[in-house]
Design a protein around this motif. Structure first.
Motif, PDB file in Angstrom:
ATOM      1  N   GLN A   1       0.861  -1.186   0.000  1.00 40.80           N
ATOM      2  CA  GLN A   1       0.000   0.000   0.000  1.00 40.80           C
ATOM      3  C   GLN A   1       0.896   1.234   0.000  1.00 40.80           C
ATOM      4  O   GLN A   1       1.539   1.532   1.001  1.00 40.80           O
ATOM      5  CB  GLN A   1      -0.905   0.013   1.241  1.00 40.80           C
ATOM      6  CG  GLN A   1      -1.943  -1.081   1.251  1.00 40.80           C
ATOM      7  CD  GLN A   1      -2.943  -0.910   0.126  1.00 40.80           C
ATOM      8  OE1 GLN A   1      -3.379   0.184  -0.187  1.00 40.80           O
ATOM      9  NE2 GLN A   1      -3.289  -2.019  -0.521  1.00 40.80           N
ATOM     10  N   PRO A   2       0.973   1.955  -1.123  1.00 37.13           N
ATOM     11  CA  PRO A   2       1.830   3.142  -1.167  1.00 37.13           C
ATOM     12  C   PRO A   2       1.251   4.276  -0.326  1.00 37.13           C
ATOM     13  O   PRO A   2       0.041   4.349  -0.107  1.00 37.13           O
ATOM     14  CB  PRO A   2       1.822   3.522  -2.647  1.00 37.13           C
ATOM     15  CG  PRO A   2       0.537   2.976  -3.164  1.00 37.13           C
ATOM     16  CD  PRO A   2       0.273   1.725  -2.375  1.00 37.13           C
ATOM     17  N   LEU A   3       2.129   5.133   0.131  1.00 30.68           N
ATOM     18  CA  LEU A   3       1.703   6.350   0.813  1.00 30.68           C
ATOM     19  C   LEU A   3       1.263   7.352  -0.247  1.00 30.68           C
ATOM     20  O   LEU A   3       1.704   7.280  -1.400  1.00 30.68           O
ATOM     21  CB  LEU A   3       2.863   6.922   1.634  1.00 30.68           C
ATOM     22  CG  LEU A   3       3.370   6.022   2.761  1.00 30.68           C
ATOM     23  CD1 LEU A   3       4.623   6.623   3.392  1.00 30.68           C
ATOM     24  CD2 LEU A   3       2.289   5.812   3.804  1.00 30.68           C
ATOM     25  N   PRO A   4       0.404   8.307   0.105  1.00 31.37           N
ATOM     26  CA  PRO A   4      -0.083   9.264  -0.902  1.00 31.37           C
ATOM     27  C   PRO A   4       1.021  10.024  -1.633  1.00 31.37           C
ATOM     28  O   PRO A   4       0.871  10.349  -2.792  1.00 31.37           O
ATOM     29  CB  PRO A   4      -0.959  10.220  -0.088  1.00 31.37           C
ATOM     30  CG  PRO A   4      -1.338   9.454   1.134  1.00 31.37           C
ATOM     31  CD  PRO A   4      -0.200   8.504   1.408  1.00 31.37           C
ATOM     32  N   GLN A   5       2.135  10.295  -0.962  1.00 27.19           N
ATOM     33  CA  GLN A   5       3.208  11.061  -1.601  1.00 27.19           C
ATOM     34  C   GLN A   5       4.132  10.197  -2.464  1.00 27.19           C
ATOM     35  O   GLN A   5       4.955  10.709  -3.197  1.00 27.19           O
ATOM     36  CB  GLN A   5       4.034  11.823  -0.553  1.00 27.19           C
ATOM     37  CG  GLN A   5       4.854  10.948   0.363  1.00 27.19           C
ATOM     38  CD  GLN A   5       4.137  10.517   1.630  1.00 27.19           C
ATOM     39  OE1 GLN A   5       2.916  10.538   1.702  1.00 27.19           O
ATOM     40  NE2 GLN A   5       4.898  10.122   2.633  1.00 27.19           N
ATOM     41  N   ASP A   6       3.997   8.876  -2.397  1.00 29.52           N
ATOM     42  CA  ASP A   6       4.840   7.977  -3.185  1.00 29.52           C
ATOM     43  C   ASP A   6       4.427   7.990  -4.657  1.00 29.52           C
ATOM     44  O   ASP A   6       3.256   8.101  -4.978  1.00 29.52           O
ATOM     45  CB  ASP A   6       4.747   6.537  -2.664  1.00 29.52           C
ATOM     46  CG  ASP A   6       5.391   6.364  -1.306  1.00 29.52           C
ATOM     47  OD1 ASP A   6       6.271   7.172  -0.954  1.00 29.52           O
ATOM     48  OD2 ASP A   6       5.012   5.414  -0.600  1.00 29.52           O
ATOM     49  N   GLN A   7       5.406   7.846  -5.522  1.00 29.99           N
ATOM     50  CA  GLN A   7       5.169   7.751  -6.968  1.00 29.99           C
ATOM     51  C   GLN A   7       5.960   6.572  -7.507  1.00 29.99           C
ATOM     52  O   GLN A   7       7.113   6.391  -7.149  1.00 29.99           O
ATOM     53  CB  GLN A   7       5.626   9.035  -7.681  1.00 29.99           C
ATOM     54  CG  GLN A   7       4.830  10.259  -7.332  1.00 29.99           C
ATOM     55  CD  GLN A   7       3.382  10.135  -7.778  1.00 29.99           C
ATOM     56  OE1 GLN A   7       3.109   9.707  -8.888  1.00 29.99           O
ATOM     57  NE2 GLN A   7       2.458  10.490  -6.912  1.00 29.99           N
TER      58      GLN A   7
ATOM     59  N   ARG B   1       9.436   2.216  -5.465  1.00 30.87           N
ATOM     60  CA  ARG B   1      10.763   1.847  -4.966  1.00 30.87           C
ATOM     61  C   ARG B   1      10.647   0.796  -3.853  1.00 30.87           C
ATOM     62  O   ARG B   1      11.453  -0.129  -3.771  1.00 30.87           O
ATOM     63  CB  ARG B   1      11.472   3.105  -4.438  1.00 30.87           C
ATOM     64  CG  ARG B   1      12.867   2.863  -3.962  1.00 30.87           C
ATOM     65  CD  ARG B   1      13.625   4.159  -3.746  1.00 30.87           C
ATOM     66  NE  ARG B   1      13.668   4.984  -4.933  1.00 30.87           N
ATOM     67  CZ  ARG B   1      14.482   4.790  -5.980  1.00 30.87           C
ATOM     68  NH1 ARG B   1      15.307   3.790  -5.977  1.00 30.87           N
ATOM     69  NH2 ARG B   1      14.456   5.583  -7.016  1.00 30.87           N
ATOM     70  N   GLN B   2       9.608   0.914  -3.020  1.00 30.73           N
ATOM     71  CA  GLN B   2       9.423  -0.007  -1.907  1.00 30.73           C
ATOM     72  C   GLN B   2       9.084  -1.429  -2.369  1.00 30.73           C
ATOM     73  O   GLN B   2       9.162  -2.373  -1.600  1.00 30.73           O
ATOM     74  CB  GLN B   2       8.298   0.493  -0.982  1.00 30.73           C
ATOM     75  CG  GLN B   2       8.588   1.833  -0.356  1.00 30.73           C
ATOM     76  CD  GLN B   2       8.060   3.000  -1.187  1.00 30.73           C
ATOM     77  OE1 GLN B   2       8.072   2.960  -2.411  1.00 30.73           O
ATOM     78  NE2 GLN B   2       7.625   4.055  -0.520  1.00 30.73           N
ATOM     79  N   GLN B   3       8.706  -1.598  -3.631  1.00 33.86           N
ATOM     80  CA  GLN B   3       8.345  -2.916  -4.153  1.00 33.86           C
ATOM     81  C   GLN B   3       9.531  -3.673  -4.744  1.00 33.86           C
ATOM     82  O   GLN B   3       9.396  -4.858  -5.053  1.00 33.86           O
ATOM     83  CB  GLN B   3       7.267  -2.777  -5.232  1.00 33.86           C
ATOM     84  CG  GLN B   3       5.933  -2.332  -4.695  1.00 33.86           C
ATOM     85  CD  GLN B   3       4.939  -2.140  -5.810  1.00 33.86           C
ATOM     86  OE1 GLN B   3       5.059  -1.202  -6.585  1.00 33.86           O
ATOM     87  NE2 GLN B   3       3.976  -3.041  -5.908  1.00 33.86           N
ATOM     88  N   LEU B   4      10.673  -2.998  -4.897  1.00 32.90           N
ATOM     89  CA  LEU B   4      11.845  -3.671  -5.465  1.00 32.90           C
ATOM     90  C   LEU B   4      12.231  -4.859  -4.599  1.00 32.90           C
ATOM     91  O   LEU B   4      12.273  -4.767  -3.378  1.00 32.90           O
ATOM     92  CB  LEU B   4      13.017  -2.696  -5.595  1.00 32.90           C
ATOM     93  CG  LEU B   4      12.858  -1.592  -6.629  1.00 32.90           C
ATOM     94  CD1 LEU B   4      14.053  -0.655  -6.590  1.00 32.90           C
ATOM     95  CD2 LEU B   4      12.646  -2.150  -8.022  1.00 32.90           C
TER      96      LEU B   4
END
Length: 133
Positions: free
Chosen positions: A9-15, A33-36
């Protein structure tokens, strides 16, 4: 390998800005990036594996086309040809595309794949600018 796909679940500011490639079909798409390093499902072939990191998108390159603008370009034959040629997809009308085995490919995955390659991104941007000028 086909590991279970990890929830994210990305944070709102993540792209999403990292480009990955499917080990099974070589489809490229953009992830956060967090999914790498996590097992992800390929939007093209459906394989659940750990895709290979290819690079990072040039955020702010000036040639990005927003998803909503991309949707409006689907009535342009040039854009449909680009999608069919670049991604080996078949257009079934409207926003529906399928891969070589007839599986639906989400429009968001198509948009991310195009935005993930500088030359494709630039070509799409040129079509968009032709329309808005």
């Amino acid at each position: 390998m086909n590991e279970p796909v990890s929830p994210f679940q990305p944070l709102p500011q993540d792209q999403p800005d990292c480009i990955v490639e499917c080990r099974a079909c070589t489809q490229r798409w953009t992830v956060y990036r967090q999914q790498l390093g996590l097992p992800l499902r390929c939007p093209a072939c459906g394989s659940a594996d750990r895709p290979v990191y290819v690079g990072t998108m040039g955020v702010g390159s000036g040639s990005q086309v927003a998803f909503s603008s991309f949707q409006t370009l689907l009535d342009d034959r040039r854009v449909l040809r680009m999608i069919e040629t670049w991604l080996s997809l078949r257009h079934l009308g409207g926003e529906r595309f399928v891969n070589s085995v007839g599986q639906d490919v989400p429009l968001a995955a198509i948009h991310h794949a195009i935005q993930g390659r500088a030359e494709w991104q630039g070509a799409l941007y040129n079509v968009y600018m032709d329309r808005v000028r």
